[in-house]
Design a protein around this motif. Structure first.
Motif, PDB file in Angstrom:
ATOM      1  N   PHE A   1       0.850  -1.249  -0.031  1.00 10.80           N
ATOM      2  CA  PHE A   1      -0.054  -0.045   0.039  1.00 10.80           C
ATOM      3  C   PHE A   1       0.827   1.270  -0.046  1.00 10.80           C
ATOM      4  CE2 PHE A   1      -3.292  -2.983   1.371  1.00 10.80           C
ATOM      5  CZ  PHE A   1      -4.359  -2.626   0.409  1.00 10.80           C
TER       6      PHE A   1
ATOM      7  N   THR B   1      -6.412   3.177  -7.679  1.00  9.20           N
ATOM      8  CA  THR B   1      -6.330   3.927  -6.596  1.00  9.20           C
ATOM      9  C   THR B   1      -6.381   5.332  -6.909  1.00  9.20           C
ATOM     10  OG1 THR B   1      -5.267   4.291  -4.458  1.00  9.20           O
ATOM     11  CG2 THR B   1      -3.900   3.939  -6.293  1.00  9.20           C
TER      12      THR B   1
ATOM     13  N   LEU C   1      -9.044   2.512  -2.739  1.00  5.98           N
ATOM     14  CA  LEU C   1      -8.742   1.466  -3.437  1.00  5.98           C
ATOM     15  C   LEU C   1     -10.103   0.848  -4.155  1.00  5.98           C
ATOM     16  CD1 LEU C   1      -6.697  -0.591  -4.463  1.00  5.98           C
ATOM     17  CD2 LEU C   1      -7.179  -1.689  -2.529  1.00  5.98           C
TER      18      LEU C   1
ATOM     19  N   TYR D   1     -15.315   0.483  -1.919  1.00  9.24           N
ATOM     20  CA  TYR D   1     -13.856   0.629  -2.042  1.00  9.24           C
ATOM     21  C   TYR D   1     -13.297   0.737  -0.793  1.00  9.24           C
ATOM     22  CZ  TYR D   1     -15.847   5.356  -0.494  1.00  9.24           C
ATOM     23  OH  TYR D   1     -16.718   6.046   0.098  1.00  9.24           O
TER      24      TYR D   1
END
Length: 399
Positions: free
Chosen positions: A227, A302, A313, A355
């Protein structure tokens, strides 16, 4: 048997490189307005923590800028939780704790033998069974409460006090305020909710160097690494390959719960023929799967939100994430892997919401929004790193 990890607790700190900030304040008791000494103050899932002085005051200094969940806890009083945003200006707080309201839980009557069995199951699924887990120890196991539901094959655990864990593999003493834990054997899902404080264990420089090497090894290729790379547009540079996986239920395989129920039934009855039949059905793949072999770019999945440092995301179907600098060493039977592809470490992300939000530190901040399968799901508490962890300069050799 492959377990999935349900991300069900919120991690809030943001990673930053600016000069550390400061939080000061005083903690009092709401009903008497008296100062509270020795109350625990910490930023959840980080290494920032302290306790109040005799006059109820506290100071947290050197905190990396960003957004955190500040936790105040003391036995007999309700926990306090609030979001704080660390910047250039110091933060000053006055926090009043309320007397704890007794919450009625299901009465659990257990024998020493049943408690021991439940504890052994808990340790296996909470700490894990890795080499790191072998060097982890729960120092105060008796603070844990258990409830095992045989019909649902689910173990639940909780504690009203910190569960103290000594992780000699990574050099942390972990204080885990465990609100809930569930191991669902029928659906192969493990979930927990809690607040965590990491404390560095004292050691000689040579031992700290060993710990740092192990922390680096865990970090590289982890979800935290992924991430951070995603938001910094460095997936390719950092060794991540991301694609879309499509799934349809395998029509030849009965529902998983039915399979597990019948395996248990015929195993208890000693009916070997029926047991073997259901074990063969268990061995069938759950899904018919297709991997769309077009690597995705960061901008495909993203984007930044209107809140600084928070990212969203989103993707169709399932997100298939490979880390091409490490090979998978375990047989992950439930993870689809084409035979003509290298057997890199692979994880699959499922979204339970349209999301998921994550922050600069590489943490999902929308609780219950994602399900993790594959390599990342193997990491248990023995492999947890603080969200403010930054790897050293060590470069891992490709395997």
């Amino acid at each position: 048997m492959r377990f999935w990890i349900l991300i069900s607790f919120v991690l809030l700190p943001l990673f930053g490189l600016a000069q550390g900030g400061t939080i000061t304040g005083k903690v009092t008791r709401m009903d008497t307005n008296g100062a509270l000494a020795k109350a625990s103050i910490f930023l959840s899932n980080s290494s920032y923590g302290t306790s109040t002085n005799d006059d109820g005051t506290f100071t947290l200094s050197g905190v990396k800028p960003g957004q955190y969940e500040l936790i105040v806890t003391m036995v007999g009083l309700e926990d306090h939780s609030q979001t704080v945003l660390i910047g250039k200006e110091p933060i000053k707080l006055h926090i009043a704790l309320m007397p704890k309201v007794t919450q009625l839980r299901e009465v659990v009557i257990s024998t020493p033998e049943s408690w021991r069995k439940n504890y052994e199951m808990f340790v296996k699924e909470f700490l894990g069974v890795s080499e790191n887990a072998k060097n982890c120890k729960i120092l105060n196991p008796k603070v844990l409460n258990f409830s095992y539901r045989k019909a649902k094959e689910t173990l639940e655990a909780w504690s009203d006090e910190f569960v103290e864990i000594e992780n000699k593999a990574l050099g942390y003493k972990v204080k885990f305020l465990l609100k809930s834990f569930a191991c669902d054997n029928l659906n192969n899902v493990i979930s927990w909710e809690g607040k965590i404080l990491f404390e560095e264990m004292p050691a000689k420089a040579s031992q700290k160097k060993i710990w740092e090497a192990k922390r680096n090894d865990i970090y590289y290729g982890s979800s935290q690494h992924f991430f951070r790379s995603l938001q910094n547009v460095k997936l390719d540079e950092d060794g991540f390959i991301v694609m879309i996986l499509q799934r349809k239920p395998n029509p030849k395989r009965p529902a998983h719960q039915l399979i597990m129920k019948n395996i248990t039934k015929y195993e208890s009855a000693g009916n070997i023929d029926s047991l073997n039949r259901w074990k063969n059905l268990y061995a069938l793949r759950r899904y018919d799967e297709t991997l769309i072999r077009r690597p995705l770019k960061e901008t495909d999945i993203t984007w930044g939100t209107d809140k600084e440092g928070i990212f969203a995301l989103s993707f169709p179907d399932y997100l298939y994430v490979m880390y091409n600098r490490k090979l998978e060493t375990d047989d992950l039977k439930d993870i689809y892997h084409p035979l003509n592809m290298p057997f890199y470490q692979t994880s699959i992300i499922t979204l339970y919401k349209p999301y998921a939000l994550f922050d600069r530190n590489g943490s999902i901040i929308t609780g219950g929004s994602t399900l993790i399968e594959g390599t990342w799901s193997k990491s248990k508490v023995a492999e947890l790193l603080p969200v403010d962890y930054v790897p050293g300069d060590m470069v891992l050799t490709e395997k």
